[in-house]
Write an enzyme that holds these catalytic residues in place. Structure first.
Site, PDB file in Angstrom:
ATOM      1  N   HIS A  92       5.003   3.892  12.862  1.00  0.00           N
ATOM      2  CA  HIS A  92       3.942   4.896  12.937  1.00  0.00           C
ATOM      3  C   HIS A  92       4.371   6.060  13.828  1.00  0.00           C
ATOM      4  O   HIS A  92       3.540   6.889  14.189  1.00  0.00           O
ATOM      5  CB  HIS A  92       2.648   4.281  13.475  1.00  0.00           C
ATOM      6  CG  HIS A  92       1.898   3.483  12.460  1.00  0.00           C
ATOM      7  ND1 HIS A  92       0.601   3.058  12.653  1.00  0.00           N
ATOM      8  CD2 HIS A  92       2.252   3.036  11.229  1.00  0.00           C
ATOM      9  CE1 HIS A  92       0.197   2.376  11.589  1.00  0.00           C
ATOM     10  NE2 HIS A  92       1.192   2.343  10.717  1.00  0.00           N
ATOM     11  N   ASP A  94      -0.422   4.425   0.903  1.00  0.00           N
ATOM     12  CA  ASP A  94      -0.842   5.443   1.865  1.00  0.00           C
ATOM     13  C   ASP A  94      -0.012   5.321   3.138  1.00  0.00           C
ATOM     14  O   ASP A  94       0.546   4.255   3.441  1.00  0.00           O
ATOM     15  CB  ASP A  94      -2.329   5.324   2.195  1.00  0.00           C
ATOM     16  CG  ASP A  94      -2.700   3.983   2.828  1.00  0.00           C
ATOM     17  OD1 ASP A  94      -2.285   2.935   2.273  1.00  0.00           O
ATOM     18  OD2 ASP A  94      -3.397   3.963   3.857  1.00  0.00           O
ATOM     19  N   GLU A 132      -4.969   1.419   3.309  1.00  0.00           N
ATOM     20  CA  GLU A 132      -4.709   0.328   4.252  1.00  0.00           C
ATOM     21  C   GLU A 132      -4.711   0.803   5.684  1.00  0.00           C
ATOM     22  O   GLU A 132      -5.176   0.093   6.591  1.00  0.00           O
ATOM     23  CB  GLU A 132      -3.355  -0.326   3.917  1.00  0.00           C
ATOM     24  CG  GLU A 132      -3.070  -1.620   4.668  1.00  0.00           C
ATOM     25  CD  GLU A 132      -2.373  -1.412   6.014  1.00  0.00           C
ATOM     26  OE1 GLU A 132      -2.246  -2.384   6.778  1.00  0.00           O
ATOM     27  OE2 GLU A 132      -1.943  -0.271   6.293  1.00  0.00           O
ATOM     28  N   GLU A 133      -4.193   2.008   5.922  1.00  0.00           N
ATOM     29  CA  GLU A 133      -4.043   2.499   7.291  1.00  0.00           C
ATOM     30  C   GLU A 133      -5.384   2.766   7.979  1.00  0.00           C
ATOM     31  O   GLU A 133      -5.440   2.954   9.196  1.00  0.00           O
ATOM     32  CB  GLU A 133      -3.188   3.768   7.307  1.00  0.00           C
ATOM     33  CG  GLU A 133      -1.759   3.578   6.811  1.00  0.00           C
ATOM     34  CD  GLU A 133      -0.915   2.671   7.698  1.00  0.00           C
ATOM     35  OE1 GLU A 133      -1.418   2.205   8.736  1.00  0.00           O
ATOM     36  OE2 GLU A 133       0.248   2.419   7.351  1.00  0.00           O
ATOM     37  N   ASP A 187       1.923 -10.081   1.275  1.00  0.00           N
ATOM     38  CA  ASP A 187       1.760  -8.697   1.701  1.00  0.00           C
ATOM     39  C   ASP A 187       2.853  -8.363   2.712  1.00  0.00           C
ATOM     40  O   ASP A 187       3.688  -9.196   3.046  1.00  0.00           O
ATOM     41  CB  ASP A 187       0.367  -8.525   2.316  1.00  0.00           C
ATOM     42  CG  ASP A 187      -0.056  -7.074   2.493  1.00  0.00           C
ATOM     43  OD1 ASP A 187       0.622  -6.182   1.933  1.00  0.00           O
ATOM     44  OD2 ASP A 187      -1.046  -6.814   3.188  1.00  0.00           O
ATOM     45  N   ASP A 230       6.663   1.538   6.179  1.00  0.00           N
ATOM     46  CA  ASP A 230       5.246   1.186   6.124  1.00  0.00           C
ATOM     47  C   ASP A 230       4.523   2.144   5.183  1.00  0.00           C
ATOM     48  O   ASP A 230       4.052   3.187   5.624  1.00  0.00           O
ATOM     49  CB  ASP A 230       4.654   1.258   7.535  1.00  0.00           C
ATOM     50  CG  ASP A 230       3.236   0.752   7.630  1.00  0.00           C
ATOM     51  OD1 ASP A 230       2.765   0.108   6.674  1.00  0.00           O
ATOM     52  OD2 ASP A 230       2.592   1.008   8.656  1.00  0.00           O
ATOM     53  N   HIS A 252       0.848  -1.196   0.000  1.00  0.00           N
ATOM     54  CA  HIS A 252       0.000   0.000   0.000  1.00  0.00           C
ATOM     55  C   HIS A 252       0.879   1.240   0.000  1.00  0.00           C
ATOM     56  O   HIS A 252       1.990   1.224   0.525  1.00  0.00           O
ATOM     57  CB  HIS A 252      -0.961   0.011   1.192  1.00  0.00           C
ATOM     58  CG  HIS A 252      -0.302   0.114   2.534  1.00  0.00           C
ATOM     59  ND1 HIS A 252      -0.065   1.320   3.154  1.00  0.00           N
ATOM     60  CD2 HIS A 252       0.187  -0.831   3.382  1.00  0.00           C
ATOM     61  CE1 HIS A 252       0.520   1.107   4.328  1.00  0.00           C
ATOM     62  NE2 HIS A 252       0.688  -0.185   4.486  1.00  0.00           N
TER      63      HIS A 252
END
Length: 485
Positions: free
Chosen positions: A458, A122, A189-190, A216, A155, A120
């Site tokens: 994150h 995003d 995804e987030e 994934d 990520d 992903h």
């Protein structure tokens, strides 16, 4: 004489026990494939430059979708088209919901099931007020001293760019896959992946497409995180835990705080939480947690290898050891995490209602109904209403077939000293959406990370080494080659 005979029998049993367990230990064979060192040679500077540029686009996912800056998403997609011309000339590209990207690389054998590589693009927002804590601007894509900085380095723009770099390389090398390969890139995804990965999976299901496996993000290559193993261990998620929310609520008369009852609403909810934390779900070495130790046991130091090679005998001891640390306890039980408490507004007034929110991560095999039943029985308070909502764990993928072995092989070809093993992923990913169209779903980010890196995903100062990024590209090259031999 009887006592001597008893001692003799006891000694004989001990000899048999030691012989049996030592035999098990010495016969525990490695589950790692032989290494075929990767011969991939990349233009590393060009690859790093493109990754750096990719990180400058603020493709941020917000819980409120109206906050998405879709112009940034448009710019990112245009950047991909400009940066990977060979991919876009040779692969079919489809967009779903405008921003979910599906690339199809057609293979020569239509009778073989396709594979899917997914990621992903995003990223999560930078927490307001922490911007000044970053050593480099989070959307700078700065490259300095062998490090690449920015949101998405871990990520998960690294997955998107790594896959496309690998495809561009293979196309220029004249590689043609025998089976179809799909690249599937989500954009939300987030926040759950509803319009991205889920929409992709629903669309492909309608067309009757079924994958041999989908790979994934998820686990990674870690050091000093698996007891008894000195080498780095690449953990590949073969399932992810379910995520549920339990709400405990009690309503009753309030009143003045000068005349409280012996058991107040707050006290009863607090007692319920205390009972849950004291009791906990039972920890059992089973499923993906057990599989992890099946794969790493042959590589352990002798003492640990002896114990884990004889799990049938030492299982209860192993479980008690694993329950001592949060990271290993989460491998073998459904976890309980009280996260929110609501009660009261005035210091001298008893609240008429109290509510606690608990986040639970469910083991494979534990249902939402099981969780609710456990909570109700444990708190033992008819005055507390319990509701449980959420999702159960994803399906558990095979570790015995060629699909998992291919991931092992590709990873070891790049990370020669790593042990590659299955595990249970605690967090969520887009992989769960692909369960409906794939025989197997795996979760693995092909980089070597530390516990500090996990906190940066994150958090503040997300970055990755240039070496790690280049190795990720090499892994994606290897996985496409290994699965198309």
């Amino acid at each position: 004489m009887k006592f001597k005979k008893f001692l003799f029998i006891l000694l004989a049993l001990l000899v048999v026990f030691i012989g049996f367990t030592l035999t098990n230990t010495f016969l525990t064979a490695s589950k790692q494939p032989p290494i075929v060192p990767s011969s991939v040679e990349l233009d590393e500077n060009a690859a790093i430059e493109k990754f750096s540029k990719a990180l400058t686009y603020k493709t941020i996912s917000y819980q409120e979708r109206e906050k998405f800056d879709l112009q940034e998403f448009d710019k990112f997609i245009s950047f991909l088209m400009d940066s990977y011309p060979t991919v876009h000339e040779n692969l079919e590209l489809e967009t779903i919901n405008d921003y979910a990207l599906v690339y199809k690389w057609e293979g020569t054998n239509p009778n073989t099931k396709p594979i899917g590589l997914t990621s992903h693009y995003d990223v999560v927002p930078v927490l307001s007020g922490t911007e000044g804590n970053w050593e480099k601007d989070p959307f700078s894509g700065a490259v300095q001293d062998g490090l690449i900085w920015g949101r998405g380095t871990l990520d998960d723009k690294i997955g998107v760019i790594g896959i496309l770099e690998a495809a561009e390389y293979l196309l220029k090398e004249g590689f043609t896959p025998s089976r179809d390969i799909y690249f599937m890139f989500g954009f939300d995804e987030e926040i759950g992946g509803e319009l991205g990965a889920k929409a992709i999976a629903d669309s492909l299901k309608q067309r009757g497409i079924q994958f041999d496996f989908v790979l994934d993000e998820g686990g990674a290559i870690v050091e000093n995180m698996v007891p008894g193993v000195d080498q780095p261990v690449g953990v590949v998620g073969i399932s992810e835990k379910g995520s549920a929310t339990a709400e405990l609520t009690i309503k009753g008369s309030g009143g003045h705080s000068s005349q409280p009852k012996d058991r107040t609403n707050i006290g009863r909810i607090a007692s319920a939480i205390a009972a849950l934390e004291e009791t906990q779900f039972e920890g059992k070495l089973r499923g993906p947690g057990n599989d992890l130790f099946e794969f790493v046991a042959p590589e352990m130091s002798f003492g640990m290898k002896y114990v884990f090679s004889n799990k049938i005998i030492f299982k209860s001891i192993i479980e008690q050891i694993l329950l001592k640390e949060p990271a290993t306890a989460a491998l073998i039980r459904t976890t309980i995490a009280p996260t929110i408490f609501h009660a009261g507004e005035q210091y001298n007034a008893l609240p008429e209602e109290a509510t606690a929110i608990i986040n639970l991560r469910l083991m494979p095999g534990d249902s939402l109904e099981d969780v609710k039943e456990f909570i109700v029985k444990t708190i033992d308070d008819d005055g507390i209403t319990v509701t449980v909502t959420g999702s159960e764990s994803s399906s558990v993928s095979s570790t015995d077939g060629p699909q998992f072995k291919a991931i092992q092989q590709a990873a070891r070809n790049v990370y020669n000293d790593a042990i590659i093993a299955p595990y249970l992923m605690f967090a969520g990913s887009d992989a769960k959406h692909y369960d409906i169209i794939s025989d197997n779903t795996y979760r693995f980010l092909p980089v070597q990370i530390t516990s500090e890196d996990l906190n940066r995903m994150h958090g503040t100062n997300e970055h990755i080494s240039s070496e790690n990024y280049i190795n990720a590209i090499k892994f994606y090259v290897e996985i496409m080659k290994v699965t198309n031999q």
